[in-house]
Design an enzyme around this catalytic site. Structure first.
Site, PDB file in Angstrom:
ATOM      1  N   SER A  95      75.515  85.011  18.453  1.00  0.00           N
ATOM      2  CA  SER A  95      75.543  84.643  17.039  1.00  0.00           C
ATOM      3  C   SER A  95      76.851  84.976  16.339  1.00  0.00           C
ATOM      4  CB  SER A  95      74.372  85.310  16.302  1.00  0.00           C
ATOM      5  OG  SER A  95      73.153  84.732  16.693  1.00  0.00           O
ATOM      6  N   THR A 148      75.158  86.776  11.805  1.00  0.00           N
ATOM      7  CA  THR A 148      75.360  85.467  11.179  1.00  0.00           C
ATOM      8  C   THR A 148      75.789  85.585   9.720  1.00  0.00           C
ATOM      9  OG1 THR A 148      73.848  84.411  12.737  1.00  0.00           O
ATOM     10  CG2 THR A 148      74.289  83.244  10.675  1.00  0.00           C
ATOM     11  N   GLU A 270      69.956  82.314   6.103  1.00  0.00           N
ATOM     12  CA  GLU A 270      69.724  82.344   7.544  1.00  0.00           C
ATOM     13  C   GLU A 270      68.245  82.538   7.849  1.00  0.00           C
ATOM     14  OE1 GLU A 270      70.853  84.812  11.624  1.00  0.00           O
ATOM     15  OE2 GLU A 270      70.628  85.842   9.707  1.00  0.00           O
ATOM     16  N   HIS A 279      63.749  84.699  21.689  1.00  0.00           N
ATOM     17  CA  HIS A 279      64.089  85.725  22.678  1.00  0.00           C
ATOM     18  C   HIS A 279      62.823  86.334  23.276  1.00  0.00           C
ATOM     19  CE1 HIS A 279      68.428  86.238  22.672  1.00  0.00           C
ATOM     20  NE2 HIS A 279      68.469  86.244  21.352  1.00  0.00           N
ATOM     21  N   HIS A 318      73.016  78.065  17.741  1.00  0.00           N
ATOM     22  CA  HIS A 318      72.839  77.948  19.191  1.00  0.00           C
ATOM     23  C   HIS A 318      71.348  77.833  19.446  1.00  0.00           C
ATOM     24  CE1 HIS A 318      71.268  82.035  19.217  1.00  0.00           C
ATOM     25  NE2 HIS A 318      72.301  82.381  18.475  1.00  0.00           N
TER      26      HIS A 318
END
Length: 501
Positions: A95, A148, A270, A279, A318
């Protein structure tokens, strides 16, 4: 297309294949232009968001909630395209490097914030906007000091140095900071015992730490920190009674404060826990954080409608994990059943692990899955979870599925019935980031006929600059230069381990 044009394209592709490795990473990209200026800029980063996440949320919203995603409406009506996400030395970005590409317009090595591998600092775009008198806001569902948001305002060689980043935020002086991360501001938790809350108060900020304090605050400059670490997952807020602000509520607190500044503003929002849920390979956590992002998106696009001098950019930095709804049953006719089964999932793995503790027994594990995931585990599956938590024995492996024990918790509830899903038919490629291109979309006045296509992530920096009339170039480092510097480092920068729940 004429035959000779096809041949020209083939020759160009052949020439590209002969480029050296470093030049290939900087190969020509499509560079669309806005063709107009704006007063305000909003950048909404869907962190770790893949097209598979979109497909599952789109289908669930239609099938189970009876509505169409705001993101689906945006993609169907306004300019959108794909973004290449690789960093300077790796085709899989993390990130900070992805954020640097967006905010600084150049490729960097994974691990640092607005900085090259040799320590050369870069100027993030929001810093340039602030120099021109724009108000600045950061809103996130992660720690507010996370990679981020931080990559848009400060430079630091270590994305994990969040105590130091909190100090840099104070010096930077954005008008609004909203997110999690009390342990980086609270003197009782910081290693140096510095009281960052008092420091922000002395600098003229209103400091709030609960939804109630935020509702009462009329401060024009605001620091809001609402959790010890990252803001809890939306699925836990919605179904487990975890009292925390939603991303939409934080956005609604930030917008009027920033809009009050006569020179305009820049805001980054964000949806950071999409990445974390992916994850963990946690389908419910991913789904509900995507849906929470969609509610925030509704609020943001409504603001743009009322303020047509605002450009809105939505981008993923991503992809992560890439949990896909795969075909099930004969001719895939039973595939949609997995979406229905998601409705029974009412908690994240993070919440489950907190309740189970460090040494649960199989009975406790079975009950947790029944109550919070809508899944009945077999004895062997419950034992697998016990061993993952208590003995660190991980399935299916600890390499590709390296975010443990959560990846094992996900593996324990994989589909068993091949003819008809008895559990959500969602499969994960790994617990890591992946290399696939991701979404980019624009919303604002005068954009309906713009074509984006496939762009490099660094081009977002140029779109932001064009929107606000800000032009500058950060120093460029080659891949070869970076690789030479990295030879002297014994290990790479580790991804922060605290996000795994």
């Amino acid at each position: 297309m004429k035959r000779r044009d096809i041949l020209k394209g083939g020759l160009a592709a052949g020439a590209l294949a002969l480029l050296p490795k470093g030049a290939a990473q900087g190969a020509f990209q499509n560079t669309p232009s806005l063709g107009r200026r704006y007063r305000n800029l909003i950048v909404f980063v869907y962190d770790g968001f893949s097209w598979e996440d979109y497909a599952i949320a789109q289908a669930y919203a239609r099938r189970r909630l009876g509505r169409v995603l705001a993101l689906e409406r945006l993609l169907s009506r306004y300019p959108n395209g794909l973004v290449n996400t690789y960093s300077l030395t790796s085709y899989v970005a993390e990130s900070s490097a992805a954020g640097n590409a967006l905010s600084c317009g150049v490729k960097t090595v994974n691990g640092g914030l607005a900085v090259h591998a040799d320590g050369t600092p870069l100027k993030p775009f929001f810093a340039a906007a602030k120099e021109l008198g724009k108000a600045v806001g950061l809103v996130t569902s992660t720690t507010v000091t996370h990679a981020t948001p931080a990559s848009f305002v400060i430079s630091n060689p270590d994305r994990n140095a969040e105590e130091r980043i909190a100090e840099q935020y104070l010096a930077f002086g954005a008008e609004v900071y909203l997110g999690g991360g009390d342990r980086f501001f609270n003197p009782e938790k910081r290693k140096d015992k510095r009281d960052m809350y008092s420091a922000f108060t002395q600098a003229g900020y209103g400091v709030v730490r609960t939804p109630e304090e935020l509702a009462r605050s009329n401060a024009s400059r605001l620091l809001g920190v609402f959790s010890d670490s990252h803001v809890p997952y939306e699925v836990d807020r919605r179904f487990q009674g975890v009292k925390v602000l939603s991303l939409k509520e934080m956005v609604q607190a930030a917008l009027p404060r920033l809009a009050a500044y006569r020179n305009g503003f820049v805001l980054q929002v964000e949806a950071g826990r999409i990445d974390h849920a992916n994850h963990l390979n946690d389908p419910a956590a991913t789904l509900w954080d995507v849906l929470a992002a969609d509610e925030a998106l509704e609020a943001l696009t409504a603001f743009v409608d009322r303020n047509p001098d605002t450009l809105f950019i939505l981008v993923s930095d991503h992809a992560t994990g890439v949990g896909a709804l795969y075909g099930a049953g004969r001719s895939y006719l039973e595939s949609s059943v997995g979406l229905d089964l998601l409705e029974g999932q009412k908690a994240s793995f993070e919440h489950m692990l907190r309740l189970l503790g460090g040494n649960p027994d199989p009975g406790q594990v079975k009950e947790a899955y029944r109550a919070m995931k809508g899944v009945t585990l077999e004895d062997a599956e419950a034992q697998m979870v016990v061993e993952a938590i208590a003995k660190k024995t991980y399935r299916p492996d600890g390499v590709r599925y390296g975010v443990q024990p959560s990846n094992t918790l996900s593996w324990a509830m994989v589909q068993r019935n091949a003819s008809r899903p008895d559990r959500p038919n969602i499969g994960w490629s790994s617990g890591q980031h992946t290399a696939s291109p991701v979404v980019l979309a624009l919303y604002g006045q005068g954009l309906r006929h713009l074509s984006l296509g496939l762009v490099d992530n660094t081009h977002v920096f140029r779109l932001m600059g064009e929107a606000l009339g800000i032009r500058y170039q950060n120093p460029v480092m080659s891949e070869e230069e970076a690789l030479e510097i990295l030879k002297s480092r014994p290990v790479g920068m580790r991804h922060p381990g605290d996000i795994w729940g």
